[in-house]
Design a protein around this motif. Structure first.
Motif, PDB file in Angstrom:
ATOM      1  N   SER A  70       0.833  -1.203   0.000  1.00 31.87           N
ATOM      2  CA  SER A  70       0.000   0.000   0.000  1.00 31.87           C
ATOM      3  C   SER A  70       0.869   1.255   0.000  1.00 31.87           C
ATOM      4  N   GLN A 100      -3.043  -0.071  -5.001  1.00 33.52           N
ATOM      5  CA  GLN A 100      -4.213  -0.899  -5.325  1.00 33.52           C
ATOM      6  C   GLN A 100      -5.430  -0.043  -5.656  1.00 33.52           C
ATOM      7  N   HIS A 101      -5.487   1.148  -5.077  1.00 34.39           N
ATOM      8  CA  HIS A 101      -6.579   2.056  -5.425  1.00 34.39           C
ATOM      9  C   HIS A 101      -6.279   2.697  -6.788  1.00 34.39           C
ATOM     10  N   GLY A 128      -9.949  12.460   0.640  1.00 35.20           N
ATOM     11  CA  GLY A 128      -9.488  11.688   1.800  1.00 35.20           C
ATOM     12  C   GLY A 128      -9.063  10.289   1.416  1.00 35.20           C
ATOM     13  N   SER A 177      -5.626   8.125   0.104  1.00 36.98           N
ATOM     14  CA  SER A 177      -4.177   8.311   0.045  1.00 36.98           C
ATOM     15  C   SER A 177      -3.599   8.024  -1.335  1.00 36.98           C
ATOM     16  N   GLN A 194      -7.957  -2.323  -7.504  1.00 42.42           N
ATOM     17  CA  GLN A 194      -7.524  -3.637  -7.982  1.00 42.42           C
ATOM     18  C   GLN A 194      -8.578  -4.700  -7.696  1.00 42.42           C
ATOM     19  N   THR A 195      -9.165  -4.649  -6.514  1.00 40.47           N
ATOM     20  CA  THR A 195     -10.184  -5.637  -6.163  1.00 40.47           C
ATOM     21  C   THR A 195     -11.569  -5.002  -6.163  1.00 40.47           C
ATOM     22  N   ASP A 203      -9.096  19.887   4.667  1.00 45.81           N
ATOM     23  CA  ASP A 203     -10.031  18.924   5.248  1.00 45.81           C
ATOM     24  C   ASP A 203     -11.267  18.839   4.355  1.00 45.81           C
ATOM     25  N   LEU A 204     -11.558  17.628   3.911  1.00 44.80           N
ATOM     26  CA  LEU A 204     -12.690  17.466   2.991  1.00 44.80           C
ATOM     27  C   LEU A 204     -13.991  17.952   3.617  1.00 44.80           C
ATOM     28  N   GLN A 206     -16.519   0.017  -4.361  1.00 41.71           N
ATOM     29  CA  GLN A 206     -15.053   0.080  -4.238  1.00 41.71           C
ATOM     30  C   GLN A 206     -14.371   0.237  -5.593  1.00 41.71           C
ATOM     31  N   VAL A 207     -13.424   1.166  -5.632  1.00 38.26           N
ATOM     32  CA  VAL A 207     -12.606   1.379  -6.823  1.00 38.26           C
ATOM     33  C   VAL A 207     -11.239   0.774  -6.553  1.00 38.26           C
ATOM     34  N   GLY A 253     -12.467   8.187   0.954  1.00 39.46           N
ATOM     35  CA  GLY A 253     -11.637   7.214   1.665  1.00 39.46           C
ATOM     36  C   GLY A 253     -11.741   7.387   3.160  1.00 39.46           C
ATOM     37  N   ARG A 254     -10.719   6.940   3.857  1.00 39.32           N
ATOM     38  CA  ARG A 254     -10.731   6.981   5.316  1.00 39.32           C
ATOM     39  C   ARG A 254     -10.981   8.392   5.845  1.00 39.32           C
ATOM     40  N   SER A 280     -12.666   3.829  -1.277  1.00 40.37           N
ATOM     41  CA  SER A 280     -11.460   3.027  -1.112  1.00 40.37           C
ATOM     42  C   SER A 280     -11.806   1.763  -0.318  1.00 40.37           C
ATOM     43  N   ARG A 281     -10.858   0.856  -0.280  1.00 41.47           N
ATOM     44  CA  ARG A 281     -11.095  -0.411   0.396  1.00 41.47           C
ATOM     45  C   ARG A 281     -11.284  -0.231   1.890  1.00 41.47           C
ATOM     46  N   ASN A 304      -7.214  16.503  -0.123  1.00 45.11           N
ATOM     47  CA  ASN A 304      -6.515  15.756   0.921  1.00 45.11           C
ATOM     48  C   ASN A 304      -5.813  16.730   1.853  1.00 45.11           C
TER      49      ASN A 304
HETATM   50  C1  LIG Z   1      -4.469  -7.338  -2.339  1.00 45.20           C
HETATM   51  C2  LIG Z   1      -4.947  -5.964  -1.989  1.00 45.20           C
HETATM   52  C3  LIG Z   1      -5.958  -5.416  -2.729  1.00 45.20           C
HETATM   53  C4  LIG Z   1      -6.424  -4.135  -2.452  1.00 45.20           C
HETATM   54  N1  LIG Z   1      -7.411  -3.624  -3.231  1.00 45.20           N
HETATM   55  C5  LIG Z   1      -7.810  -2.348  -3.017  1.00 45.20           C
HETATM   56  C6  LIG Z   1      -8.806  -1.758  -3.843  1.00 45.20           C
HETATM   57  O1  LIG Z   1      -9.363  -2.368  -4.752  1.00 45.20           O
HETATM   58  N2  LIG Z   1      -9.154  -0.477  -3.607  1.00 45.20           N
HETATM   59  C7  LIG Z   1      -8.593   0.271  -2.612  1.00 45.20           C
HETATM   60  O2  LIG Z   1      -8.953   1.448  -2.462  1.00 45.20           O
HETATM   61  N3  LIG Z   1      -7.659  -0.265  -1.818  1.00 45.20           N
HETATM   62  C8  LIG Z   1      -7.267  -1.554  -1.979  1.00 45.20           C
HETATM   63  N4  LIG Z   1      -6.339  -2.098  -1.144  1.00 45.20           N
HETATM   64  C9  LIG Z   1      -5.952  -1.331   0.061  1.00 45.20           C
HETATM   65  C10 LIG Z   1      -4.938  -0.236  -0.158  1.00 45.20           C
HETATM   66  O3  LIG Z   1      -3.653  -0.807  -0.023  1.00 45.20           O
HETATM   67  C11 LIG Z   1      -5.087   0.888   0.898  1.00 45.20           C
HETATM   68  O4  LIG Z   1      -5.027   0.331   2.185  1.00 45.20           O
HETATM   69  C12 LIG Z   1      -6.395   1.680   0.773  1.00 45.20           C
HETATM   70  O5  LIG Z   1      -6.637   2.045  -0.556  1.00 45.20           O
HETATM   71  C13 LIG Z   1      -6.289   2.914   1.633  1.00 45.20           C
HETATM   72  O6  LIG Z   1      -7.536   3.560   1.677  1.00 45.20           O
HETATM   73  P1  LIG Z   1      -7.631   5.098   2.015  1.00 45.20           P
HETATM   74  O7  LIG Z   1      -6.839   5.867   1.042  1.00 45.20           O
HETATM   75  O8  LIG Z   1      -9.085   5.452   2.144  1.00 45.20           O
HETATM   76  O9  LIG Z   1      -7.024   5.202   3.506  1.00 45.20           O
HETATM   77  P2  LIG Z   1      -5.623   5.721   4.013  1.00 45.20           P
HETATM   78  O10 LIG Z   1      -4.517   5.107   3.308  1.00 45.20           O
HETATM   79  O11 LIG Z   1      -5.704   5.643   5.480  1.00 45.20           O
HETATM   80  O12 LIG Z   1      -5.602   7.256   3.571  1.00 45.20           O
HETATM   81  C14 LIG Z   1      -6.460   8.242   4.063  1.00 45.20           C
HETATM   82  C15 LIG Z   1      -6.083   9.559   3.368  1.00 45.20           C
HETATM   83  O13 LIG Z   1      -7.033  10.535   3.739  1.00 45.20           O
HETATM   84  C16 LIG Z   1      -6.357  11.736   4.103  1.00 45.20           C
HETATM   85  N5  LIG Z   1      -7.259  12.368   5.067  1.00 45.20           N
HETATM   86  C17 LIG Z   1      -7.527  11.991   6.340  1.00 45.20           C
HETATM   87  N6  LIG Z   1      -8.451  12.789   6.882  1.00 45.20           N
HETATM   88  C18 LIG Z   1      -8.805  13.690   5.932  1.00 45.20           C
HETATM   89  C19 LIG Z   1      -9.747  14.767   5.872  1.00 45.20           C
HETATM   90  N7  LIG Z   1     -10.540  15.079   6.914  1.00 45.20           N
HETATM   91  N8  LIG Z   1      -9.830  15.479   4.730  1.00 45.20           N
HETATM   92  C20 LIG Z   1      -9.046  15.171   3.647  1.00 45.20           C
HETATM   93  N9  LIG Z   1      -8.147  14.175   3.660  1.00 45.20           N
HETATM   94  C21 LIG Z   1      -8.045  13.434   4.775  1.00 45.20           C
HETATM   95  C22 LIG Z   1      -5.021  11.303   4.627  1.00 45.20           C
HETATM   96  O14 LIG Z   1      -4.077  12.332   4.462  1.00 45.20           O
HETATM   97  C23 LIG Z   1      -4.715  10.100   3.739  1.00 45.20           C
HETATM   98  O15 LIG Z   1      -4.035  10.500   2.572  1.00 45.20           O
HETATM   99  C24 LIG Z   1      -5.861  -3.382  -1.392  1.00 45.20           C
HETATM  100  C25 LIG Z   1      -4.844  -3.934  -0.649  1.00 45.20           C
HETATM  101  C26 LIG Z   1      -4.377  -5.206  -0.923  1.00 45.20           C
HETATM  102  C27 LIG Z   1      -3.258  -5.772  -0.104  1.00 45.20           C
END
Ligand SMILES: Cc1cc2nc3c(=O)[nH]c(=O)nc-3n(C[C@H](O)[C@H](O)[C@H](O)COP(=O)(O)OP(=O)(O)OC[C@H]3O[C@@H](n4cnc5c(N)ncnc54)[C@H](O)[C@@H]3O)c2cc1C
Lengths: 257, 326
Positions: free
Chosen positions: A15, B276-277, B270, B272, B256-257, B309-310, B253-254, B213-214, B239-240, B291
């Motif tokens: 990731s 995979q995303h 929000g 990252s 790889q998976t 902040d979103l 979900q958008v 996302g998160r 996101s996942r 972000n």
């Molecule tokens: C085999 C495998 C397959 C996977 N397939 C997928 C897939 O299909 N899709 C997918 O998305 N992921 C997939 N993942 C997971 C991927 O690796 C990440 O863990 C995931 O995408 C992270 O999601 P995220 O960006 O929402 O969360 P995080 O990585 O936690 O990022 C959160 C982001 O939000 C920002 N943020 C936080 N609070 C705020 C706010 N209030 N305002 C604005 N920004 C903010 C942070 O700065 C950070 O950049 C897969 C992983 C594996 C191992």
């Protein structure tokens, strides 16, 4: 009673940034850490549900180096009852080699009186993305195989499996024994409980040697795609950027009236 | 000869990724001194489809027909493709790197005892036959040798752009009814349900996708995001992390998976930008990342970004859209 075998693989947690090993033969996980492939976490969950439905036991197996025991213990902590570890450097193993080693485990467990009627695997590994271990395993065993499904259940000696196909949600029904490869999305893998973790720590793990020399993958080398220079245009910070954002929407013609 | 499995939509048209595979096959054919390209389709193609395939340079269209092909079975499709190969003597078996393409060709590779390369993006040379393919969700590339015959591989989606040939092929239709063993029909589709409306289909074809996302914070943190979706007549993609935490359903979900999207504009909020995303959204024409972290991979890879902040940015954007609409 169905006692599935579920296959998991220790993969680099990609990731964050992906770094290659010096010889270009694999992904270096020393900094990023390791995880179980997402598809296989779901395969474990489905295997646990299938076994729980009729009193069977799930065996989790991996082919990997000594550290891959971590992936086995994680699966034991969420309900697998037994574990088999084929100790080998997975980098030297191509999809056909891995399939042969899994088939050997299936045959040996059957000979030892604890047969698996169902083998679950991830549809493709998160690192090598070969899309073929499950299918090659099926040919090794002479069993039918269903791919890329996200739900599995067993009743009356039949497995029902379904998942998204190109034209809709598809269902397969076939007799056991069978191989099924799982795509993430149909179930939520459960989190381990504290007693689950404790039990997993102490559970015995069957250790095995590979059955023979691997042929190896047909890999020449891995390379990283060229880095793309960032050309991001920052429109502003916080709420103050709203006008610039909506200007962009207008420019791109996405602001329906 | 190069034999390409072509997938067909319920409306009887070749799917886009299969046309991409045919385009890839033409480059291969040219490098090999003009080797013929034949297509395999399941079912009976109409004249329009045969004409379309000819426009991509196809010499012969082998149509697999008979009751064995009424319902999808990966092993039966592979058996049919190999039966065609046996008569026509092809040296390369190809398909698009879709779920069907990867599955059928993996069957074909296992049956002929050769390696398969999934999701190739280019070929490196003919002697030795080398392809470069995507691994680790596209974060790395693997050069792989396919020294044995047939060479079996699939082509990653969007690796090449589907382009008709300068000179069309003959497009001769050959109806095939190969014998299929019972064992190859055991694992076949017994029913297909239309996906409920507005599942990932809408997401995949949306012109604008708002991503979350998160950073959304919780299942209740989607209010202003959904409002933006509404104002832009967009789809929501997540996101996942969001689906794993149960904030939103998996079909959104958008990645790889999840779904692969190619909208005119993607607005990840929000998120990252983990590889995979990124695998699912990199085909977007423009990306506006929102972000708090200016160094998040999604921000550095985006075309446009707002740092913040979103939960502050999106309400202000929504208000501005409403203000301009009056
Ligand atoms: C085999 C495998 C397959 C996977 N397939 C997928 C897939 O299909 N899709 C997918 O998305 N992921 C997939 N993942 C997971 C991927 O690796 C990440 O863990 C995931 O995408 C992270 O999601 P995220 O960006 O929402 O969360 P995080 O990585 O936690 O990022 C959160 C982001 O939000 C920002 N943020 C936080 N609070 C705020 C706010 N209030 N305002 C604005 N920004 C903010 C942070 O700065 C950070 O950049 C897969 C992983 C594996 C191992």
């Amino acid at each position: 009673m169905t006692s599935p075998l579920v296959c998991v693989k220790r993969v680099v947690d990609s990731s964050s940034e992906v770094v290659l090993t010096e010889d270009g033969q694999g992904v270096d996980g020393r900094f990023a850490g390791f995880t179980t492939s997402a598809h296989e976490e779901c395969a474990v969950e489905l295997a646990v549900r299938v076994a729980a439905a009729d009193g069977g036991t799930v065996t989790v197996m991996t082919l990997g180096d000594a550290d891959a025991v971590e992936q086995l213990r994680s699966a034991l902590a969420v309900g697998c009852g037994a574990a088999t570890h084929v100790l080998a450097d997975p980098q030297g193993y191509g999809p056909a080699d891995v399939a042969r080693e899994i088939a050997a485990v299936v045959r040996d467990h059957e000979a030892a009186g604890s047969p698996h009627q169902l083998v679950l695997l991830g549809n493709d590994a998160a690192d090598t993305g070969d899309f073929q271990v499950g299918i090659r395993l099926a040919y090794e065993l002479g069993w039918p195989v269903v791919n890329g499904v996200s739900t599995v259940s067993v009743s009356d000696g039949e497995v029902t499996a379904s998942g998204a196909g190109p034209d809709g949600f598809e269902t397969y029904r076939l007799p056991l024994p069978a191989v099924v490869t799982i795509l993430e999305g149909g179930v939520e893998p459960r989190y381990p409980t504290v007693p689950g973790r404790m039990k997993a720590k102490k559970a015995p793990i069957e250790e095995r040697e590979p059955t023979g020399e691997p042929v190896g993958p047909s890999r020449v080398r891995l390379v990283l795609p060229p880095p793309s220079a960032s050309s991001v245009q920052v429109l502003g910070e916080g709420a103050g950027a709203a006008a610039a954002v909506v200007d962009l929407f207008e420019e791109l013609g996405v602001l329906a009236r | 000869m190069i034999l390409v499995l072509v997938e067909v939509t319920p409306a009887g048209e070749a799917v886009e990724t299969s046309c991409e595979a045919l385009t890839f096959a033409r480059d291969l054919s040219a490098a090999g001194g003009g080797v013929a390209i034949d297509a395999v389709v399941v079912g009976r193609p109409d004249d329009a489809l045969v004409g379309e395939l000819a426009s991509y340079g196809v010499r012969r269209v082998h149509a697999l027909t008979g009751s064995a092909y009424d319902a999808y079975a990966g092993a039966a499709w592979a058996a049919g493709m190999l039966a065609v190969r046996e008569r026509a003597g092809s040296v390369v078996l190809m398909a698009a790197g879709t779920s069907r393409g990867n599955e059928v060709l993996a069957h074909a590779a296992a049956r002929t005892g050769v390696p398969m390369a999934a999701n190739a993006v280019s070929f490196g040379g003919l002697s030795p036959f080398t392809v470069t393919r995507q691994v680790v969700g596209g974060a790395a590339l693997e050069e792989m040798q396919l020294g044995q015959r047939p060479a079996v591989f699939t082509v990653a989606g969007h690796a090449v752009q589907a382009t008709p040939a300068d000179a069309p092929g003959a497009g001769e239709l050959v109806v095939e009814t190969p014998d299929v063993a019972e064992a190859d029909l055991v694992a076949r589709v017994v029913s297909t349900d239309e996906p409920a409306p507005d599942l990932s289909g809408a997401l995949k074809s949306a012109r604008v996708v708002v991503g979350a996302g998160r950073g959304a914070g919780s299942a209740d943190g989607f209010g202003e995001i959904l409002e933006l979706v509404d104002l832009l007549d967009a789809s929501l993609g997540v996101s996942r992390v969001v689906t794993s935490l149960g904030w939103r359903p998996h079909h959104e979900q958008v990645g790889q998976t999840g779904s692969r999207i190619a909208p005119d504009l993607y607005i990840p909020c929000g998120i990252s930008g983990a590889i995979q995303h990124w695998a699912g959204c990199s085909s977007a024409k423009a990306i506006l990342a929102i972000n708090t972290d200016p160094d998040a991979p999604m921000v550095t890879k985006a075309t446009h970004a707002v740092i913040g902040d979103l939960h502050e940015v999106i309400p202000a954007v929504n208000a501005e859209i409403r203000r301009r609409r009056g």
